[in-house]
Design a protein around this motif. Structure first.
Motif, PDB file in Angstrom:
ATOM      1  N   GLN A  95       0.686  -1.203  -0.012  1.00 26.65           N
ATOM      2  CA  GLN A  95       0.047  -0.051   0.005  1.00 26.65           C
ATOM      3  C   GLN A  95       0.942   1.245  -0.015  1.00 26.65           C
ATOM      4  O   GLN A  95       0.542   2.190  -0.655  1.00 26.65           O
ATOM      5  CB  GLN A  95      -0.861   0.002   1.235  1.00 26.65           C
ATOM      6  N   ASP A  96       1.928   1.241   0.942  1.00 24.93           N
ATOM      7  CA  ASP A  96       2.699   2.531   1.005  1.00 24.93           C
ATOM      8  C   ASP A  96       3.944   2.632  -0.044  1.00 24.93           C
ATOM      9  O   ASP A  96       4.774   1.873   0.206  1.00 24.93           O
ATOM     10  CB  ASP A  96       3.222   2.417   2.332  1.00 24.93           C
ATOM     11  N   PRO A  97       3.722   3.221  -0.976  1.00 25.29           N
ATOM     12  CA  PRO A  97       4.630   3.340  -2.090  1.00 25.29           C
ATOM     13  C   PRO A  97       5.974   3.463  -1.532  1.00 25.29           C
ATOM     14  O   PRO A  97       6.883   2.831  -2.249  1.00 25.29           O
ATOM     15  CB  PRO A  97       3.870   4.365  -3.047  1.00 25.29           C
ATOM     16  N   SER A 180      -4.555   3.080  -2.985  1.00 26.16           N
ATOM     17  CA  SER A 180      -5.238   3.787  -1.781  1.00 26.16           C
ATOM     18  C   SER A 180      -4.359   4.960  -1.366  1.00 26.16           C
ATOM     19  O   SER A 180      -5.035   6.032  -0.866  1.00 26.16           O
ATOM     20  CB  SER A 180      -5.518   3.039  -0.789  1.00 26.16           C
ATOM     21  N   ALA A 181      -3.132   4.965  -1.388  1.00 25.76           N
ATOM     22  CA  ALA A 181      -2.300   5.987  -1.078  1.00 25.76           C
ATOM     23  C   ALA A 181      -1.998   7.213  -2.085  1.00 25.76           C
ATOM     24  O   ALA A 181      -1.295   8.206  -1.872  1.00 25.76           O
ATOM     25  CB  ALA A 181      -0.988   5.552  -0.361  1.00 25.76           C
ATOM     26  N   LEU A 182      -2.692   6.751  -3.096  1.00 24.89           N
ATOM     27  CA  LEU A 182      -2.234   7.703  -4.486  1.00 24.89           C
ATOM     28  C   LEU A 182      -3.508   8.863  -4.657  1.00 24.89           C
ATOM     29  O   LEU A 182      -4.663   8.503  -4.444  1.00 24.89           O
ATOM     30  CB  LEU A 182      -1.906   6.804  -5.623  1.00 24.89           C
ATOM     31  N   ASP A 183      -3.156   9.712  -5.337  1.00 22.32           N
ATOM     32  CA  ASP A 183      -4.134  10.751  -5.691  1.00 22.32           C
ATOM     33  C   ASP A 183      -5.050  10.264  -6.732  1.00 22.32           C
ATOM     34  O   ASP A 183      -4.719   9.622  -7.474  1.00 22.32           O
ATOM     35  CB  ASP A 183      -3.322  11.910  -6.328  1.00 22.32           C
ATOM     36  N   VAL A 184      -6.228  10.755  -6.641  1.00 21.53           N
ATOM     37  CA  VAL A 184      -7.398  10.358  -7.672  1.00 21.53           C
ATOM     38  C   VAL A 184      -6.546  10.275  -9.095  1.00 21.53           C
ATOM     39  O   VAL A 184      -6.805   9.472  -9.801  1.00 21.53           O
ATOM     40  CB  VAL A 184      -8.528  10.786  -7.527  1.00 21.53           C
ATOM     41  N   SER A 185      -6.134  11.438  -9.335  1.00 26.53           N
ATOM     42  CA  SER A 185      -5.723  11.430 -10.732  1.00 26.53           C
ATOM     43  C   SER A 185      -4.387  10.540 -11.325  1.00 26.53           C
ATOM     44  O   SER A 185      -4.547  10.486 -12.416  1.00 26.53           O
ATOM     45  CB  SER A 185      -4.922  13.116 -11.061  1.00 26.53           C
TER      46      SER A 185
END
Ligand SMILES: Nc1ncnc2c1ncn2[C@@H]1O[C@H](COP(=O)(O)OP(=O)(O)OP(=O)(O)O)[C@@H](O)[C@H]1O
Ligand code: SF4
Ligand code: SF4
Ligand SMILES: [Mg+2]
Lengths: 332, 321, 283
Positions: A95-97, A180-185
């Motif tokens: 999850q945590d890039p 999940s940890a990323l911006d929607v874009s």
């Protein structure tokens, strides 16, 4: 079947210093199967055991019970060393890039780690070429290999994590909340990349996410979990199109729609009360404390997973009484 | 008169790598009773705008420009800020656990919020605390009064944090990502709670979030930020129906939905979110499908009435994305 | 390690820290002086100059930092003292480092009951008054410089063990370690490839901050008369000497005391600079 699990359970020892200990059952009686090239989506709310299940399936969390087969072979009870031999085929994206990359290693070293373990005889130059190719495959320049993780954005770090997971061309990749940890874009960029890689390399995914709309994009099958138990599982279109379990329905109903006209005039049925502690889950049906349909037998007997339609299984005593297509439950 | 007014607000941070400008000129007016949502990617300056407005910036940050609450200037006025915080402006954070005092019971915590500003007696404060817990639909309020924050579930904790902010009956509530740490079902409950509270208490609400679904359920007006600046603002209904800035349009299109077409790949905005660097042109031009030579010069936020957009080639207002 | 980029980043940050760099330079100069300085002087540390007893610092007498009551040159004696104090502190730190890192790392990696038992032992030792412990050791065994730093080091490792254990425990739970496991890496590769390199930063910082503590402990013990004994000079017994003459000949105290202060502050500034330069949170 690539992967098949029956009645899997995972327990964690919690609290209790030297002498006393309590056990938390994070996954209980989970059964699932995954075929080559398919994607099994796992959805549910935080703490329901999604990540634990995903880790247990690839030997990163110890199984307390159940039968697990990898390509037909029993793998539950395998030693750490036995699992290590399988890791060529089983990989994971976290999850945590940024957190999943060693800050003191270059991107190239991180991506090359599985190669270093499984193909130690490879020459430096050959290894470098493989790393460069894989980085390019996930949409990064080959030159990224010489830089450090903190120089990259979240989305790029996730691509690096994916490169490390696919460099050995594994057969199964567990993706634990990969967007999940990323911006929607940029979420879509990563989902699309995962989809392309699946089609090109013939990967299978276990795709864990709390975002139902994202899971829908990639999954062929879906498992819905609550408090460590599987509530419902089946083909994607069945789960999203004809959800049968009260919990699945409420979960789907809770997803907001990005349209003020709809969203403002919407009434929802939501689980009442609070999530019980996983240390002392309710007996009978674990969902009964929050279920609008709960009745006496729900506390007495635990509902077993039963087949409602081919491949579509559900654990609820009363699912037949709640007409499909309706999102409001009948009166209590 | 607007309740909260920001004029060309700038926020700068001193860092090891030099000065970083997180907010680059924000103008914002919040009217009494309205709900304004501020959306944008992580790092676009949403939170810093409001932290600066309420004097809660980190030690290495400075704010300049104008901030006024009910006509009174707040920037650099610690005494006035202390008076306004609480009964004037309430604050709810993403991390409810962090914003509650760990060694105080829920009851003591809520009563304190009231005692500080209103000089209410302890017994009255406690009664009021209980009523407020009921108001925010905390299950079993009597038992909760004696519990400590870490003993509560995430959803209940967030409700308690909201209750604490509401105790002094603020005229403006600022909620920074109040649902981000919550599960969908709890999120839906909290959104419903906010809607309900607004209807009954009539307070204004500024909502900071990256979740457009939450925005749709609550906001009257939406402000879209990108790289420290407003790129578009307008009434929620119009903005969702026909976004004018390419970034807004891209963001709405990229939002995963339950009825997405599965045959096509997910829609995305290409490229990476911008860094902190200074830039003369439109900050979005590296990711924008409509960029032209003109975009090397930064567009001003312009428009008529309540809708404004900062783009040289805005989308057709009638056309959608 | 091949992670030169991060180390060089840290180095650049350290180089930009004026206090830390000045301290480092001072320490280098002091160390060189302590090693070579006495040779440049015509006086031996225990040579008695009958003509100049307790003379204040001056160029005329040839004792430019003065002499003590017995006419011994203070410049030479202070440098000798600094040499011995530094040596004891460095060796004691090294001892602490070896025991502490091993103990802490093993406890941290093993986790569970092993960890609980190992750290309980540390807690018990911690509860003993440290100076008392050293005194007992020096009384039980014969007094020697060697024993002194073993005794100090044996106490100092406790903090190091705690620091390292905390770091190892935290690292073990970091996703990149799990990612390495998932990549097929075995325990050896994980410990040496991932855990140790990520541990180095805090360990270096703590070691740097530990040296001045060790110097102070040594000085304190010598001051009490259970550390280094006459005619050998250490900063501690020089200060003890000087404090007896504080009113009549203050320089006998001031010269070694300033040297001690200089060393202790320099190490602290350098340690703080290293902490800032290596702190992963700033990235
Ligand atoms: N190492 C551990 N020790 C003790 N309990 C644990 C541990 N890891 C997980 N748990 C507990 O097991 C349960 C399931 O955790 P898991 O991480 O699998 O949930 P999840 O569905 O992935 O949740 P999230 O959406 O928050 O990631 C939770 O109650 C969690 O607190
Ligand atoms: S078994 Fe009973 S409590 Fe459980 S989901 Fe079905 S109706 Fe609800
Ligand atoms: S100004 Fe140009 S680059 Fe910026 S959003 Fe508008 S069209 Fe795109
Ligand atoms: Mg998880």
């Amino acid at each position: 079947m690539l992967l098949e699990g029956r009645d899997l359970a995972v327990r964690y020892r919690v609290s209790g210093g030297l002498l006393r200990s309590r056990w938390l059952t994070a996954v209980d009686g989970a059964s699932l199967s995954l075929s080559s090239g398919g994607t099994l989506g796992v959805v549910g709310e935080s703490g329901c055991g999604k990540s634990t299940l995903g880790r247990a399936l690839i030997g990163l969390a110890p199984l307390a019970a159940g039968e697990l087969r990898w390509q037909g072979q029993r793998v539950d009870g395998l030693s750490a060393r036995g699992w290590r031999r399988l890791r060529r085929e089983l990989q994971i994206v976290f999850q945590d890039p940024l957190g999943s990359l060693d800050p003191r290693m270059t991107v190239g070293q991180s991506v090359a780690e599985p190669l270093a373990v499984f193909e130690p005889s490879l020459s430096r130059a050959a290894r470098r070429t493989r790393v460069g190719e894989t980085l390019e495959r996930v949409g990064l320049p080959a030159g990224a290999a010489d830089r450090y993780p903190h120089e990259f954005s979240g989305g790029q770090c996730q691509r690096i994590g994916i490169a490390r997971a696919v460099i050995l061309k594994p057969r199964l990749v567990v993706c634990d909340e990969p967007v999940s940890a990323l911006d929607v874009s940029v979420q879509g960029q990563v989902v699309n990349l995962l989809r392309e890689l699946r089609d090109d390399l013939g990967l299978a995914y276990l795709f864990i996410s709390h975002n139902l709309a994202v899971v829908r994009h990639l999954s062929t099958e879906v498992v819905v979990m609550y408090l460590g138990r599987v509530m419902e599982s089946g083909p994607r279109d069945a789960i999203y199109g004809r959800p049968l379990h009260p919990y699945t329905r409420m979960l789907l109903d809770a997803v907001p729609v990005a349209d003020p006209q709809i969203e403002r005039h919407r009434t929802r049925t939501l689980p009442s009360g609070e999530l019980p502690s996983p240390l002392s889950p309710p007996d009978g049906c674990v969902f009964r404390t929050r279920c609008p349909l709960a009745e006496a037998r729900c506390a007495e007997r635990r509902p077993l997973l039963q087949e409602a339609a081919p491949g579509h299984r559900i654990a609820c005593h009363r699912w037949r009484e709640w007409p499909t297509g309706l999102n409001t439950p009948p009166d209590r | 008169m607007a309740l909260l007014e920001l004029e060309s607000l700038h926020v700068r941070f001193r860092t090891r790598e030099g000065e970083l400008e997180a907010v680059r000129g924000m103008d914002l007016a919040v009217e009494p009773g309205e709900c304004v949502a501020i959306v944008g990617e992580s790092g676009s300056g949403k939170s810093q705008t409001l932290l600066a407005a309420t004097g809660m910036l980190a030690a290495n940050g400075t704010a300049s420009g104008r901030v006024a609450f009910e006509g009174e200037s707040l920037l650099g006025q610690p005494a006035r800020l202390a008076r306004v915080r609480g009964p004037g402006i309430g604050y709810v954070f993403q991390d409810a656990l962090g914003s509650l005092t760990p060694h105080l019971t829920v009851g003591a915590q809520l009563a304190e919020a009231l005692a500080v500003h209103h000089g209410v007696s302890a017994a009255d404060a406690r009664t009021e605390a209980r009523r407020m817990l009921e108001r925010v639909q905390v299950p079993d309020p009597d038992a909760r009064l004696g519990q400590y924050p870490h003993e509560l579930s995430g959803g209940t904790r967030q409700r308690v944090a909201i209750a604490a902010a509401l105790m002094p009956q603020p005229r403006l509530l600022i909620a920074d990502e109040p649902t981000t740490a919550l599960d969908v079902t709890v999120q839906a409950q909290v959104v419903a709670l906010f809607r309900d509270l607004r209807a009954s208490l009539g307070m204004a609400l500024v909502l900071v979030t990256h979740d457009l679904g939450v925005v749709a359920g609550l906001a009257d007006r939406v402000i879209v930020m990108y790289a420290g600046r407003i790129v578009e603002e307008g009434p929620a209904v119009a903005l969702f129906a026909s976004p004018r800035h390419p970034y807004t349009a891209g963001l709405l299109a990229a939002l995963p939905r339950l009825d997405d077409d599965l045959a096509a790949p997910m829609r995305t905005i290409p490229g990476v979110p911008p860094g902190a660097g200074r830039d003369a042109g439109c900050a979005f031009r590296y990711r924008c499908g409509h960029a032209s030579g003109r975009c090397e010069v930064r567009p001003d936020l312009a428009g008529s009435g309540s809708s404004r957009v900062a783009c040289h080639h805005p989308r057709d207002p009638g056309g959608g994305s | 390690m091949a992670s030169a980029g991060l180390w060089s980043d840290a180095w650049a940050r350290l180089a930009a820290n004026r206090a830390a760099m000045t301290s480092a330079a001072l320490l280098v100069v002091l160390t060189l002086l302590a090693l070579l300085g006495p040779m440049s002087s015509p006086y031996a540390p225990d040579a008695i100059d009958w003509e100049h007893m307790a003379v204040p610092p001056s160029l005329e007498s040839g004792h430019w930092l003065g002499t003590d009551r017995l006419g011994r040159d203070l410049f030479v004696r202070t440098l000798h003292g600094a040499r011995l104090s530094l040596a004891v502190a460095l060796l004691a730190t090294l001892v602490s480092l070896l025991i502490g890192v091993t103990w802490g790392a093993v406890a941290g990696f093993a986790g569970g009951r092993t960890d609980a038992l190992m750290m309980r032992a540390v807690d018990v030792l911690y509860a003993l008054p440290q100076v008392f412990f050293v005194i007992i050791l020096t009384v039980l065994f014969d007094r020697s410089v060697f024993l002194l730093f073993v005794a100090i080091g044996a106490v100092g490792w406790l903090t190091m063990a705690r620091v390292v254990r905390g770091q190892a425990l935290a690292l073990r739970q970091r996703e990149f370690v799990e990612a390495a496991v998932a990549s097929g890496a075995g325990p050896v590769r994980i410990v040496f490839g991932h855990i140790i390199p990520n541990l180095m930063g805090p360990v270096i910082v703590y070691a740097t901050l530990m040296i001045p503590q060790m110097i102070l402990v040594e000085s304190f013990l010598s001051f009490l008369g259970i550390g280094i004994q006459e005619p050998l000079a250490s900063l501690g017994n020089l200060i003890a000497d000087g404090s007896a003459e504080m009113e009549t000949a203050p320089w006998i105290l001031l010269v070694p005391a300033s040297c001690l202060v200089l060393i202790v502050f320099s190490f602290n500034f350098l340690g703080d600079g290293l902490r800032d330069a290596l702190d992963p949170r700033e990235r």
